[in-house]
Design a protein around this motif. Structure first.
Motif, PDB file in Angstrom:
ATOM      1  N   VAL A  23      -2.744   5.471   6.057  1.00  0.00           N
ATOM      2  CA  VAL A  23      -2.069   4.825   4.813  1.00  0.00           C
ATOM      3  C   VAL A  23      -2.082   6.850   4.035  1.00  0.00           C
ATOM      4  CG1 VAL A  23      -1.474   4.393   1.942  1.00  0.00           C
ATOM      5  CG2 VAL A  23      -1.546   2.815   4.072  1.00  0.00           C
ATOM      6  N   ASP A  58      -2.514   9.359   0.503  1.00  0.00           N
ATOM      7  CA  ASP A  58      -1.803  10.265  -1.394  1.00  0.00           C
ATOM      8  C   ASP A  58      -0.956  10.821  -1.366  1.00  0.00           C
ATOM      9  OD1 ASP A  58      -3.109   8.120  -2.703  1.00  0.00           O
ATOM     10  OD2 ASP A  58      -4.532   9.472  -2.705  1.00  0.00           O
ATOM     11  N   TYR A  59       0.248  10.657  -1.550  1.00  0.00           N
ATOM     12  CA  TYR A  59       1.453  11.473  -1.829  1.00  0.00           C
ATOM     13  C   TYR A  59       1.493  12.678  -2.337  1.00  0.00           C
ATOM     14  CZ  TYR A  59       5.703  14.113  -2.368  1.00  0.00           C
ATOM     15  OH  TYR A  59       6.691  14.525  -2.505  1.00  0.00           O
ATOM     16  N   ARG A 114       0.180   3.791  -5.179  1.00  0.00           N
ATOM     17  CA  ARG A 114      -1.732   3.142  -6.137  1.00  0.00           C
ATOM     18  C   ARG A 114      -1.463   3.603  -7.092  1.00  0.00           C
ATOM     19  NH1 ARG A 114      -6.498   6.126  -6.148  1.00  0.00           N
ATOM     20  NH2 ARG A 114      -5.268   7.700  -5.530  1.00  0.00           N
ATOM     21  N   LYS A 118       1.112  -0.967  -0.093  1.00  0.00           N
ATOM     22  CA  LYS A 118       0.266  -0.016  -0.398  1.00  0.00           C
ATOM     23  C   LYS A 118       0.770   1.745  -0.022  1.00  0.00           C
ATOM     24  CE  LYS A 118      -3.927  -2.394   1.918  1.00  0.00           C
ATOM     25  NZ  LYS A 118      -4.740  -2.140   0.857  1.00  0.00           N
ATOM     26  N   ARG A 161       2.418   6.928  -1.871  1.00  0.00           N
ATOM     27  CA  ARG A 161       1.549   6.884  -0.628  1.00  0.00           C
ATOM     28  C   ARG A 161       2.257   6.649  -0.182  1.00  0.00           C
ATOM     29  NH1 ARG A 161      -3.575   2.881  -0.280  1.00  0.00           N
ATOM     30  NH2 ARG A 161      -4.203   5.519   0.127  1.00  0.00           N
ATOM     31  N   GLU A 162       1.859   7.353   1.890  1.00  0.00           N
ATOM     32  CA  GLU A 162       2.549   7.643   3.198  1.00  0.00           C
ATOM     33  C   GLU A 162       2.490   6.804   4.014  1.00  0.00           C
ATOM     34  OE1 GLU A 162       5.563   9.334   3.201  1.00  0.00           O
ATOM     35  OE2 GLU A 162       5.057  10.859   1.835  1.00  0.00           O
ATOM     36  N   ARG A 163       3.031   5.339   4.524  1.00  0.00           N
ATOM     37  CA  ARG A 163       2.098   5.196   5.874  1.00  0.00           C
ATOM     38  C   ARG A 163       2.267   5.194   7.409  1.00  0.00           C
ATOM     39  NH1 ARG A 163       1.742  -0.903   4.527  1.00  0.00           N
ATOM     40  NH2 ARG A 163       2.210  -1.008   6.825  1.00  0.00           N
TER      41      ARG A 163
END
Length: 148
Positions: free
Chosen positions: A113, A115-116, A81, A78, A97-99
């Motif tokens: 999570v 989106d960047y 995307r 994840k 994406r950032e977690r």
């Protein structure tokens, strides 16, 4: 004589959480590098990146097949995307994406999570942190994915 210079004021983020959680070891160094390359190509306003796998491979010194495996690993974790599949005229479009782990009393409650999207990222992370610390603003979580 005129001297013209340029300063690259763009930025990417790297969450310490990726190391602390062990996700970097899980996805491997090639996937980690590909994740950063996708962030490098990200549009400031939308976060969308559409570099070809060959272009990513050339930037990183790895093969197209290695890039493809890395992207599959990133999607499973994840961290990427895939927004649009490839066509004859254009490669895939990605959003990195950032977690981040949400901890309560030293225990990981869940992982979020998001989106960047460089334009919104700092404000979005601050809003999430404020919502977690105060217990207010449940709408802050509307644009994140929660992984239990």
């Amino acid at each position: 004589m005129s001297i013209q210079g340029k300063i690259d004021s763009s930025f990417t983020t790297e969450q310490r959480d990726l190391f602390a959680s062990g996700i970097v070891a899980e996805i491997g160094v090639n996937a980690y590098a590909v994740w950063h390359a996708i962030k490098y190509y990200a549009d400031y306003n939308t976060g969308e990146a559409f570099p070809g796998m060959r272009a990513i491979g050339e930037k990183l010194g790895i093969s197209k097949d290695t890039v493809q495996r890395a992207i599959e690993s990133l999607a499973t974790a994840k961290l990427v995307r895939i927004v649009r599949a490839h066509s004859k005229r254009r490669g895939q479009t990605y959003i990195a994406r950032e977690r981040m782990s949400v901890t309560v009393g030293g225990q990981v409650l869940c992982t979020i999570v998001l989106d960047y999207v460089p334009e919104r990222l700092r404000g979005q992370v601050k809003r999430l942190a404020d919502a977690i610390s105060t217990g207010g603003d449940p709408e802050a979580f509307a644009e994140v994915e929660i992984i239990p």
